[in-house]
Scaffold this active site. Sequence first.
Site, PDB file in Angstrom:
ATOM      1  N   ALA A 117       0.842  -1.202   0.000  1.00 44.47           N
ATOM      2  CA  ALA A 117       0.000   0.000   0.000  1.00 44.47           C
ATOM      3  C   ALA A 117       0.874   1.247   0.000  1.00 44.47           C
ATOM      4  O   ALA A 117       2.056   1.191  -0.329  1.00 44.47           O
ATOM      5  CB  ALA A 117      -0.936  -0.031   1.205  1.00 44.47           C
ATOM      6  N   SER A 118       0.297   2.365   0.415  1.00 41.33           N
ATOM      7  CA  SER A 118       0.992   3.642   0.289  1.00 41.33           C
ATOM      8  C   SER A 118       2.067   3.844   1.349  1.00 41.33           C
ATOM      9  O   SER A 118       3.104   4.458   1.072  1.00 41.33           O
ATOM     10  CB  SER A 118      -0.016   4.790   0.358  1.00 41.33           C
ATOM     11  OG  SER A 118      -0.779   4.700   1.544  1.00 41.33           O
ATOM     12  N   ILE A 119       1.848   3.366   2.573  1.00 37.98           N
ATOM     13  CA  ILE A 119       2.822   3.622   3.639  1.00 37.98           C
ATOM     14  C   ILE A 119       3.472   2.353   4.179  1.00 37.98           C
ATOM     15  O   ILE A 119       4.329   2.430   5.051  1.00 37.98           O
ATOM     16  CB  ILE A 119       2.181   4.416   4.804  1.00 37.98           C
ATOM     17  CG1 ILE A 119       1.078   3.616   5.476  1.00 37.98           C
ATOM     18  CG2 ILE A 119       1.660   5.756   4.328  1.00 37.98           C
ATOM     19  CD1 ILE A 119       0.511   4.302   6.712  1.00 37.98           C
ATOM     20  N   VAL A 122       2.482  -5.799   3.651  1.00 44.23           N
ATOM     21  CA  VAL A 122       2.150  -6.890   4.556  1.00 44.23           C
ATOM     22  C   VAL A 122       2.740  -8.196   4.022  1.00 44.23           C
ATOM     23  O   VAL A 122       2.652  -8.480   2.820  1.00 44.23           O
ATOM     24  CB  VAL A 122       0.620  -7.025   4.703  1.00 44.23           C
ATOM     25  CG1 VAL A 122       0.261  -8.219   5.578  1.00 44.23           C
ATOM     26  CG2 VAL A 122       0.032  -5.738   5.282  1.00 44.23           C
ATOM     27  N   LYS A 136       2.807  -6.428   9.224  1.00 45.29           N
ATOM     28  CA  LYS A 136       2.674  -5.140   8.529  1.00 45.29           C
ATOM     29  C   LYS A 136       3.926  -4.317   8.817  1.00 45.29           C
ATOM     30  O   LYS A 136       4.266  -4.061   9.974  1.00 45.29           O
ATOM     31  CB  LYS A 136       1.419  -4.433   9.029  1.00 45.29           C
ATOM     32  CG  LYS A 136       1.111  -3.110   8.348  1.00 45.29           C
ATOM     33  CD  LYS A 136      -0.201  -2.552   8.893  1.00 45.29           C
ATOM     34  CE  LYS A 136      -0.551  -1.210   8.304  1.00 45.29           C
ATOM     35  NZ  LYS A 136      -1.823  -0.685   8.853  1.00 45.29           N
ATOM     36  N   ASP A 268     -10.946   3.976   6.553  1.00 42.36           N
ATOM     37  CA  ASP A 268     -10.240   3.591   5.329  1.00 42.36           C
ATOM     38  C   ASP A 268     -11.025   2.483   4.652  1.00 42.36           C
ATOM     39  O   ASP A 268     -10.808   1.297   4.907  1.00 42.36           O
ATOM     40  CB  ASP A 268      -8.819   3.129   5.643  1.00 42.36           C
ATOM     41  CG  ASP A 268      -7.968   2.982   4.382  1.00 42.36           C
ATOM     42  OD1 ASP A 268      -8.552   3.022   3.280  1.00 42.36           O
ATOM     43  OD2 ASP A 268      -6.740   2.838   4.495  1.00 42.36           O
TER      44      ASP A 268
END
Length: 419
Positions: A117-119, A122, A136, A268
């Site tokens: 994902a963006s930040i 996983v 994560k 989210d």
Amino acid sequence: MAGMTASLAGRYAGHAIANGFRNAEQREQAREQLNARAGAQLAQTLGELKGAVMKLGQIASQAADFLPAEIAEPLKTLQKEAPPMPFAVIREQIERELGRPLAELFRELDAEPYAAASIGQVHRGVLHDGREVVVKVQYPGVAASCDTDLRQLKFALRSARLVKVGKEVLDELFDEIRARLHEELDYEQEARNMALFRDYYADDPQVVIPSIVESLSGRQVLTMVLEPGDHLETVNAEYDQELRNQLAIRLFHFMCRSLFGLQAVHADPNPGNFAYRRDGSLVVYDFGCIKRLEPESIAAYRDTVKAALAENWAGVDIGLIRLGARVPGSAPVEGAFYAEWRRIVMRPFISDAPFDFASSTMHKAAAAKGPEVLKRMDQFQPAVKTAYLDRMVGGHYWTLVRLKAHVALAPLLRGYLAA
């Protein structure tokens, strides 16, 4: 970021000069073409940078009411899974955070990411005691660059005049986004969020929230016991209509109970953060972005929805003022404007009959009204207090569309509004 800012500002300055030699139709056509190029450049730059600015781009793609469609549309590409970081970087990040070699921490850890994902991304693994887990891991440098990235992006948007809201509102909106991002970058805070929701939903076995392995978690690494479930593609391919309807209702209850009961929402709504089981259970992942709401904001939201259902346009206007969605002291809004929006966005709640989300055109009708909203920016502004609540509602609308749900939500909503 600086290069993108200079490029955008230069393009829009040139556009403003050239407008002196164009008629109205040519100016509008040139503006649309310029916005399309700007949107593509924004999406490419934010996607490459990842981190806070990519996350903000994802949020912006859901705010089509306040962005020209030519800009919002390219930003939707940021909703897709991001390219992963090399495993060597992930290994180093885990070992730095947890203070031991990877082999001592896990019996197995897949080098291929389960999700990116963006930040962060996983990885699936197995503990030495045999438990299956997901780990994560935050990308290095993301937290340190968050504030400067957001400042630069806000400057870029202002320089190119891509957002038509006042400086004070834009600052307030960015402050809200910054606060949520700092919480999202703190995995210890995410663990506390998960504990909060696990405790609240302890009486509902059909809402499944993973448990944390505290000894293998820290500020930038979060290890959770694996809670498997099917994602939307599998649900649509293999689940029958009755079960999909049941899961849609489960998701709607999760939204409403979190808002009106817990007074905190999972903000989210990315479809990858939810999974489904054949026994009707909903599995919820990623509790980094949790928005806690003030009782007054929830009361104003409830009153506004009730007024809209009752076609009480004065009540709607008062509610929007309480929520901060109306520009203070601006011109009155005619009831016909609110009536048209009620007809568009409240279709699932006007009748007690099941609503067919599979054939819904609400989003198309709302998009068609977008230019009118942009022309009324002297009357309306982003409701900062409920920005993340709106993000949740809008995101899960798309989930119900993709589930092809055919459900009666009006009686359920009335129950929560009356509670």
